[in-house]
Design a protein around this motif. Structure first.
Motif, PDB file in Angstrom:
ATOM      1  N   TYR A   1       0.918  -1.309   0.001  1.00 31.71           N
ATOM      2  CA  TYR A   1       0.067   0.019  -0.121  1.00 31.71           C
ATOM      3  C   TYR A   1       0.936   1.284   0.039  1.00 31.71           C
ATOM      4  O   TYR A   1       0.474   2.174  -0.647  1.00 31.71           O
ATOM      5  CB  TYR A   1      -0.953  -0.068   1.188  1.00 31.71           C
ATOM      6  CG  TYR A   1      -2.078   1.136   1.133  1.00 31.71           C
ATOM      7  CD1 TYR A   1      -2.560   1.281  -0.282  1.00 31.71           C
ATOM      8  CD2 TYR A   1      -2.118   1.920   2.189  1.00 31.71           C
ATOM      9  CE1 TYR A   1      -3.564   2.332   0.009  1.00 31.71           C
ATOM     10  CE2 TYR A   1      -3.205   2.961   2.073  1.00 31.71           C
ATOM     11  CZ  TYR A   1      -4.021   3.069   0.934  1.00 31.71           C
ATOM     12  OH  TYR A   1      -5.002   4.044   0.888  1.00 31.71           O
ATOM     13  N   ASP A   2       2.021   1.121   0.813  1.00 32.90           N
ATOM     14  CA  ASP A   2       2.812   2.374   0.747  1.00 32.90           C
ATOM     15  C   ASP A   2       3.449   2.561  -0.786  1.00 32.90           C
ATOM     16  O   ASP A   2       3.521   3.761  -1.329  1.00 32.90           O
ATOM     17  CB  ASP A   2       4.090   2.194   1.498  1.00 32.90           C
ATOM     18  CG  ASP A   2       3.917   2.245   2.975  1.00 32.90           C
ATOM     19  OD1 ASP A   2       2.624   2.886   3.230  1.00 32.90           O
ATOM     20  OD2 ASP A   2       4.682   1.913   3.980  1.00 32.90           O
ATOM     21  N   TYR A   3       3.837   1.455  -1.492  1.00 33.40           N
ATOM     22  CA  TYR A   3       4.260   1.795  -2.795  1.00 33.40           C
ATOM     23  C   TYR A   3       3.039   1.993  -3.731  1.00 33.40           C
ATOM     24  O   TYR A   3       3.369   3.093  -4.590  1.00 33.40           O
ATOM     25  CB  TYR A   3       4.505   0.369  -3.418  1.00 33.40           C
ATOM     26  CG  TYR A   3       5.151   0.214  -4.638  1.00 33.40           C
ATOM     27  CD1 TYR A   3       6.381   0.561  -5.071  1.00 33.40           C
ATOM     28  CD2 TYR A   3       4.238  -0.275  -6.017  1.00 33.40           C
ATOM     29  CE1 TYR A   3       6.855   0.751  -6.318  1.00 33.40           C
ATOM     30  CE2 TYR A   3       4.628  -0.114  -7.200  1.00 33.40           C
ATOM     31  CZ  TYR A   3       5.992   0.170  -7.432  1.00 33.40           C
ATOM     32  OH  TYR A   3       6.391   0.122  -8.527  1.00 33.40           O
ATOM     33  N   LEU A   4       1.691   1.659  -3.421  1.00 31.91           N
ATOM     34  CA  LEU A   4       0.737   2.283  -4.216  1.00 31.91           C
ATOM     35  C   LEU A   4       0.478   3.789  -4.239  1.00 31.91           C
ATOM     36  O   LEU A   4       0.323   4.569  -4.871  1.00 31.91           O
ATOM     37  CB  LEU A   4      -0.619   1.509  -3.940  1.00 31.91           C
ATOM     38  CG  LEU A   4      -1.963   1.882  -4.490  1.00 31.91           C
ATOM     39  CD1 LEU A   4      -2.875   0.749  -4.411  1.00 31.91           C
ATOM     40  CD2 LEU A   4      -2.572   2.986  -3.870  1.00 31.91           C
ATOM     41  N   LEU A   5       0.406   4.080  -2.603  1.00 29.61           N
ATOM     42  CA  LEU A   5       0.382   5.543  -2.480  1.00 29.61           C
ATOM     43  C   LEU A   5       1.669   6.511  -3.014  1.00 29.61           C
ATOM     44  O   LEU A   5       1.378   7.582  -3.679  1.00 29.61           O
ATOM     45  CB  LEU A   5       0.498   5.957  -0.956  1.00 29.61           C
ATOM     46  CG  LEU A   5      -0.918   5.188  -0.265  1.00 29.61           C
ATOM     47  CD1 LEU A   5      -0.701   5.186   1.140  1.00 29.61           C
ATOM     48  CD2 LEU A   5      -2.248   6.045  -0.723  1.00 29.61           C
ATOM     49  N   ALA A   6       2.798   5.951  -3.085  1.00 30.30           N
ATOM     50  CA  ALA A   6       3.743   6.569  -3.867  1.00 30.30           C
ATOM     51  C   ALA A   6       3.881   6.659  -5.371  1.00 30.30           C
ATOM     52  O   ALA A   6       4.595   7.424  -5.903  1.00 30.30           O
ATOM     53  CB  ALA A   6       5.078   5.808  -3.241  1.00 30.30           C
ATOM     54  N   ASN A   7       2.806   6.017  -5.831  1.00 36.33           N
ATOM     55  CA  ASN A   7       2.457   6.123  -7.226  1.00 36.33           C
ATOM     56  C   ASN A   7       0.939   6.760  -7.706  1.00 36.33           C
ATOM     57  O   ASN A   7       0.494   6.738  -8.506  1.00 36.33           O
ATOM     58  CB  ASN A   7       2.480   4.839  -7.904  1.00 36.33           C
ATOM     59  CG  ASN A   7       3.755   4.176  -8.161  1.00 36.33           C
ATOM     60  OD1 ASN A   7       4.677   4.532  -8.981  1.00 36.33           O
ATOM     61  ND2 ASN A   7       4.377   3.296  -7.182  1.00 36.33           N
ATOM     62  N   VAL A   8       0.737   7.333  -6.562  1.00 40.83           N
ATOM     63  CA  VAL A   8      -0.518   8.369  -6.743  1.00 40.83           C
ATOM     64  C   VAL A   8      -0.099   9.796  -7.008  1.00 40.83           C
ATOM     65  O   VAL A   8       1.058  10.165  -6.386  1.00 40.83           O
ATOM     66  CB  VAL A   8      -1.440   8.315  -5.308  1.00 40.83           C
ATOM     67  CG1 VAL A   8      -2.415   9.474  -5.595  1.00 40.83           C
ATOM     68  CG2 VAL A   8      -2.010   7.158  -5.246  1.00 40.83           C
ATOM     69  N   ARG A   9      -0.637  10.294  -8.242  1.00 45.64           N
ATOM     70  CA  ARG A   9      -0.154  11.880  -8.375  1.00 45.64           C
ATOM     71  C   ARG A   9      -1.157  12.476  -7.725  1.00 45.64           C
ATOM     72  O   ARG A   9      -2.238  13.029  -8.135  1.00 45.64           O
ATOM     73  CB  ARG A   9      -0.468  11.894 -10.032  1.00 45.64           C
ATOM     74  CG  ARG A   9       0.604  11.063 -10.858  1.00 45.64           C
ATOM     75  CD  ARG A   9       0.277  11.239 -12.323  1.00 45.64           C
ATOM     76  NE  ARG A   9       1.117  10.611 -13.235  1.00 45.64           N
ATOM     77  CZ  ARG A   9       1.014  10.306 -14.509  1.00 45.64           C
ATOM     78  NH1 ARG A   9      -0.131  11.163 -15.012  1.00 45.64           N
ATOM     79  NH2 ARG A   9       1.909   9.798 -15.349  1.00 45.64           N
ATOM     80  N   GLU A  10      -0.750  13.145  -6.501  1.00 48.65           N
ATOM     81  CA  GLU A  10      -1.701  14.122  -5.769  1.00 48.65           C
ATOM     82  C   GLU A  10      -0.941  15.530  -5.497  1.00 48.65           C
ATOM     83  O   GLU A  10       0.061  15.873  -5.401  1.00 48.65           O
ATOM     84  CB  GLU A  10      -1.328  13.526  -4.283  1.00 48.65           C
ATOM     85  CG  GLU A  10      -2.088  14.092  -3.150  1.00 48.65           C
ATOM     86  CD  GLU A  10      -1.684  13.708  -1.764  1.00 48.65           C
ATOM     87  OE1 GLU A  10      -0.551  13.718  -1.725  1.00 48.65           O
ATOM     88  OE2 GLU A  10      -2.597  13.540  -1.120  1.00 48.65           O
ATOM     89  N   ALA A  68      -9.391   9.307  -4.350  1.00 52.94           N
ATOM     90  CA  ALA A  68      -9.474  10.453  -5.087  1.00 52.94           C
ATOM     91  C   ALA A  68      -9.183  10.636  -6.511  1.00 52.94           C
ATOM     92  O   ALA A  68      -9.689  10.848  -7.342  1.00 52.94           O
ATOM     93  CB  ALA A  68      -8.973  11.648  -4.072  1.00 52.94           C
ATOM     94  N   GLN A  69      -7.736   9.819  -6.515  1.00 53.62           N
ATOM     95  CA  GLN A  69      -7.363   9.803  -7.982  1.00 53.62           C
ATOM     96  C   GLN A  69      -8.401   8.922  -8.915  1.00 53.62           C
ATOM     97  O   GLN A  69      -8.710   9.558 -10.164  1.00 53.62           O
ATOM     98  CB  GLN A  69      -5.991   9.340  -8.010  1.00 53.62           C
ATOM     99  CG  GLN A  69      -5.404   9.064  -9.124  1.00 53.62           C
ATOM    100  CD  GLN A  69      -3.854   8.583  -9.241  1.00 53.62           C
ATOM    101  OE1 GLN A  69      -2.761   9.294  -9.335  1.00 53.62           O
ATOM    102  NE2 GLN A  69      -3.846   7.305  -8.839  1.00 53.62           N
ATOM    103  N   LEU A  70      -8.878   7.932  -8.367  1.00 54.31           N
ATOM    104  CA  LEU A  70      -9.866   7.362  -9.073  1.00 54.31           C
ATOM    105  C   LEU A  70     -11.174   7.898  -9.598  1.00 54.31           C
ATOM    106  O   LEU A  70     -11.592   8.120 -10.713  1.00 54.31           O
ATOM    107  CB  LEU A  70     -10.211   5.986  -8.412  1.00 54.31           C
ATOM    108  CG  LEU A  70     -11.272   5.158  -9.156  1.00 54.31           C
ATOM    109  CD1 LEU A  70     -10.845   4.677 -10.565  1.00 54.31           C
ATOM    110  CD2 LEU A  70     -11.556   3.934  -8.287  1.00 54.31           C
ATOM    111  N   LEU A  71     -11.831   8.675  -8.328  1.00 50.70           N
ATOM    112  CA  LEU A  71     -12.861   9.676  -8.601  1.00 50.70           C
ATOM    113  C   LEU A  71     -12.559  10.827  -9.589  1.00 50.70           C
ATOM    114  O   LEU A  71     -13.182  10.892 -10.474  1.00 50.70           O
ATOM    115  CB  LEU A  71     -13.338  10.177  -7.288  1.00 50.70           C
ATOM    116  CG  LEU A  71     -13.636   9.189  -6.188  1.00 50.70           C
ATOM    117  CD1 LEU A  71     -13.939  10.063  -4.842  1.00 50.70           C
ATOM    118  CD2 LEU A  71     -14.824   8.446  -6.685  1.00 50.70           C
TER     119      LEU A  71
END
Length: 276
Positions: free
Chosen positions: A70-79, A105-108
């Motif tokens: 999950y940390d890895y996933l969050l690190a690949n979110v364009r926030e 939020a990115q998906l929405l």
């Protein structure tokens, strides 16, 4: 619109006997308060897969979302920076767990962009993380009706709408969402909205859904949050009222021919409904 995430996600530290992984003391997880420690077992931090117990599903294996993954996933979110700032401020507030996660939020925001949505509704704003993500990708002529009953939380959201320069795209409504949605229907706004997101009182989900079906156009999308409810919906030993209401709502959606549905294990589980 969603630049690379800059939040630091450190490696875990393994303790002497390798029985737990412990977060560094200055680490603040997404959506958690600074004082909340996160400790996981070594076993749970390894990449694991799981498959349905029914072999008719072909023993298809899917990834289990461990803290490290999950940390890895969050690190690949364009926030965007403004969303990160809102998330970090919300993390210091009571009830910060109500905030949607960055991947949600990115998906929405992507769903809104794919739809080419111009008119949106959010039921349950809290401090505005998801509504701000949506407002950022709406066209300048777009509008998001944001319904929130807690005035203090809504004030935080409005502050960030202003800072992000999207206040002209957000119609913030303080009050009970049911009253707001009914008034919109009475005002002749039926079938005029493209997208809606629900993250509010769980025992009201069916009522919100029925009202939104009247407001969203055919081909429009309604997204419902918390449909997996921390896993409680799958535990037969849990029978509190909120859990039972979400189970009931999920069952009703399965049989509802008015919508096409897809339940996805993002965040606490979201069901994406397309109105037929």
């Amino acid at each position: 619109m969603f630049p690379p995430l800059s939040t630091f996600v450190p490696n875990r530290l393994c303790c002497t006997h390798c029985t737990t992984f412990v977060k560094p003391p200055n680490f603040r997880p997404f959506g958690q308060q600074k004082s909340a420690p996160l400790t996981t077992s070594c076993l749970s931090d390894k990449a694991l897969t799981t498959a349905a117990s029914d072999h008719n599903y072909g023993n298809k294996q899917v990834i289990s979302l461990t803290p490290r993954i999950y940390d890895y996933l969050l690190a690949n979110v364009r926030e965007p920076p403004i969303l990160r700032e809102l998330r970090e401020e919300t993390a210091t507030m009571r009830g910060s767990q109500m905030q949607v996660s960055p991947d949600q939020a990115q998906l929405l925001a992507m769903l809104v962009q794919i739809l080419g949505a111009k008119r949106c509704i959010e039921v349950g704003v809290y401090t505005g993380y998801s509504s701000l993500a949506v407002a950022l990708v709406l066209p300048d002529s777009g509008i998001l009706v944001a319904c929130e009953r807690d005035k203090n939380s809504l004030e935080v959201a409005k502050k960030y709408y202003d800072r992000a320069g999207v206040s002209h795209k957000v119609d913030a409504r303080h009050g009970l969402a049911e009253d707001t949605l009914n008034s919109m229907i009475e005002n002749g706004e039926g079938c005029s909205y493209d997208f809606a997101f629900v993250d509010a009182e769980k025992r009201m989900y069916q009522e919100y859904f029925e009202l939104l079906l009247k407001l969203v156009r055919p081909g429009g999308v309604i997204v419902i949050d918390n449909v997996l409810w921390h896993g409680k919906v799958a535990d037969p030993l849990v029978d509190d009222e909120k859990t039972k209401s979400i189970r009931s709502f999920n069952r009703a959606l399965m049989d509802d021919v008015r919508v096409s549905i897809s339940m996805v294990p993002v965040g606490d589980g979201m069901t994406i409904c397309r109105k037929r």
